[in-house]
Design an enzyme around this catalytic site. Structure first.
Site, PDB file in Angstrom:
ATOM      1  N   VAL A 193     -19.957  43.107   8.993  1.00 26.04           N
ATOM      2  CA  VAL A 193     -20.490  41.781   8.642  1.00 26.04           C
ATOM      3  C   VAL A 193     -20.981  41.760   7.198  1.00 26.04           C
ATOM      4  CG1 VAL A 193     -22.269  40.055   9.133  1.00 26.04           C
ATOM      5  CG2 VAL A 193     -21.128  41.247  11.017  1.00 26.04           C
ATOM      6  N   ASP A 244     -27.741  49.795   1.801  1.00 30.23           N
ATOM      7  CA  ASP A 244     -27.598  50.380   3.128  1.00 30.23           C
ATOM      8  C   ASP A 244     -28.333  51.711   3.145  1.00 30.23           C
ATOM      9  OD1 ASP A 244     -25.319  49.766   5.554  1.00 30.23           O
ATOM     10  OD2 ASP A 244     -26.222  51.751   5.540  1.00 30.23           O
ATOM     11  N   THR A 275     -27.506  44.823  16.117  1.00 33.67           N
ATOM     12  CA  THR A 275     -28.469  44.459  17.164  1.00 33.67           C
ATOM     13  C   THR A 275     -27.874  44.856  18.515  1.00 33.67           C
ATOM     14  OG1 THR A 275     -27.571  42.206  17.050  1.00 33.67           O
ATOM     15  CG2 THR A 275     -29.695  42.612  15.973  1.00 33.67           C
ATOM     16  N   CYS A 327     -19.644  42.203  20.321  1.00 36.22           N
ATOM     17  CA  CYS A 327     -20.186  40.863  20.564  1.00 36.22           C
ATOM     18  C   CYS A 327     -20.154  40.457  22.032  1.00 36.22           C
ATOM     19  CB  CYS A 327     -19.417  39.841  19.716  1.00 36.22           C
ATOM     20  SG  CYS A 327     -19.628  40.042  17.929  1.00 36.22           S
ATOM     21  N   ARG A 346     -15.902  52.177  18.503  1.00 41.82           N
ATOM     22  CA  ARG A 346     -17.244  51.945  19.021  1.00 41.82           C
ATOM     23  C   ARG A 346     -17.210  50.827  20.063  1.00 41.82           C
ATOM     24  NH1 ARG A 346     -20.240  50.334  13.755  1.00 41.82           N
ATOM     25  NH2 ARG A 346     -18.249  49.240  13.568  1.00 41.82           N
TER      26      ARG A 346
END
Length: 466
Positions: free
Chosen positions: A52, A71, A121, A296, A367
């Protein structure tokens, strides 16, 4: 060549001189909307350079903004400094933009007018939202940002999290007050890795903020990089909610066809033939059964369910849909076992080649791939499993899946092929050639529906599909 910012004080001085005046109430913004379209005088810091954040950093730089890419991962930043696209969705040339300064030095955040937070998240082992990355990022940003900064969160959260989690963490770390000394917006990411037709500039951007003036400023900022335009949500909570329900809708619909496919398998009916027939009606929605992995769809429903439950609601359909989709790896493993039995194979002596280990077609990201769960189920029966993926790094797959991974594809010596991810490279297979390389009486389990059952029958392969 990319550079690391080292002249922090000079940058801060430049920022001070570029700063636009605020109104007496303190509700003005660091950059008027007309300037966002023209002079690009703002400096933007993107915190979190994953799938993102990195496209955002590149998009702002390509629109002539000065960009700081921050980062905490030394390896990621090091590769970006070398001009290597770490996402696979951009290009090395785009990453090497001279207007982007990649750094692990948090003090550089103080040179930004806008800070965009795009950190992961995830959910924890109990399927509850884990906002630790947001809290950590907010603490770092708050401790470094200057008064007047606008902070925009892009990470997926439940409705209310921006005000409940992000803002207090920023205030605690900075000693400043949101809405007076700094400003907050929320714009949910809509990244689609591996989809060249729906990049950052091609998809309408939902934006929100704590008040109308900040909203217009943030909207104008995003309008300068998103060709498809922006949608101004009336509140931060609306924008937060819209993100999670976009993926809840998909999760529920996929769960429906997954449940149907399991029922049709019992009934001896071809699911694809049923869906093709139903799809002739103008208002039938075309969803297909399959494994539901990624960052997502398997995550966002838990965020909403968590918040809805706190409010006294019972999102039963959402939870049930999640349970159905989480059961699919086991179902795929059972289909494979049935196919091996139909081939008169002894399970503990069987070898299965899994084609496609990434979570979606034509990407290398393993992942959150549900293929790993399928592999685990097969190994519980003593089946020897190997894998091949033309996009994923073989060493990463070996570490994550703990299986043998082929560097170059061969079907020799396997009793079954399990096609789990629909990479376009697999669509070119000649089933006669595949069958010739496999052991006698072999099977093809086609999770993605890439082949026709008649073609498999002609190649003398036992065929199973969802």
């Amino acid at each position: 060549m990319t550079t690391i910012i080292s002249d922090t004080e000079n940058r801060a001085d430049e920022r001070e001189s570029d700063q636009h005046p605020r109104d007496a109430s303190g509700n003005g913004t660091a950059l008027e909307h007309t300037d966002a379209r023209s002079t690009r005088s703002a400096t933007i810091c993107v915190v979190g350079l994953g799938y993102v954040g990195l496209p955002l950093a590149v998009g702002f730089a390509q629109s002539n903004y000065r960009v700081i890419g921050y980062d905490v991962d030394d390896v990621t930043v090091g590769r970006l400094q070398e001009g290597i696209d770490t996402t696979g969705d951009l290009s090395d040339e785009a990453v090497r933009d001279d207007d982007i300064s990649y750094t692990t030095d948090a003090t550089e955040i103080g040179g930004a007018d806008y800070v965009v937070i795009a950190v992961p998240t995830p959910i924890d082992d109990d399927d509850r939202p884990d906002l630790g990355y947001i809290e950590s990022a907010a603490t770092t940003v708050g401790s470094k940002m200057d008064p007047g900064t606008t902070v925009v969160l892009e990470s997926t959260v439940y409705p209310g999290a921006t005000r409940e989690v992000l803002v207090p963490a920023l205030e605690d770390a900075s000693g400043l007050t949101a809405g007076e000394d700094f400003f907050v917006g929320y714009s949910p990411e809509r990244a689609t890795p591996g989809d060249e037709n729906h990049g950052l500039e091609d998809v309408v951007k939902v934006v929100s903020a704590q008040n109308e003036k900040v909203l217009e400023d943030v909207a104008t900022l995003y309008e300068s990089i998103v060709d498809a335009g922006v949608h101004r949500a009336p509140s931060i909570e609306v924008a937060e909610a819209c993100k999670v329900i976009e993926n809840i809708q998909r999760d529920v619909n996929i769960a429906l066809v997954n449940e149907l496919s399991m029922a049709f398998e019992r009934l001896g009916i071809d699911t694809r033939e049923v869906l093709d027939a139903a799809g002739t009606k103008w208002n039938f929605h075309d969803y297909r059964p399959g494994l539901v992995g990624g960052h997502c769809i398997p995550i966002d429903p838990y965020f909403f369910a968590h918040r809805a439950t706190r409010a006294g609601a019972d999102p039963e359909l959402i939870r049930t849909s999640r349970a159905v989709n989480e059961s699919m790896p086991n179902h795929v493993a059972e289909l494979t076992i049935k196919a091996l039995n139909q081939c008169h194979k002894t399970l503990r002596e069987s070898r299965v080649l899994v084609l496609g280990l990434a979570y979606k077609a034509d990407v290398g990201d393993i992942r959150s791939s549900k293929v790993a769960d399928v592999v685990d189920h097969l190994r519980e029966f003593g089946i020897d499993v190997a894998g091949y993926d033309p996009h994923a790094e073989a060493d990463a797959v070996r570490n994550a899946f703990d299986i043998d991974v082929q560097d170059s594809l061969t079907f020799d010596g396997f009793d079954a092929v399990l096609l789990t991810t629909g990479h376009s490279a697999f669509e070119e297979f000649d089933l006669d050639d595949v069958a010739a390389a496999l052991d006698d009486d072999a099977a093809l389990v086609d999770v993605v529906g890439a082949f026709e059952s008649d073609d498999a029958d002609d190649a003398d392969l036992v065929y199973r599909s969802l």
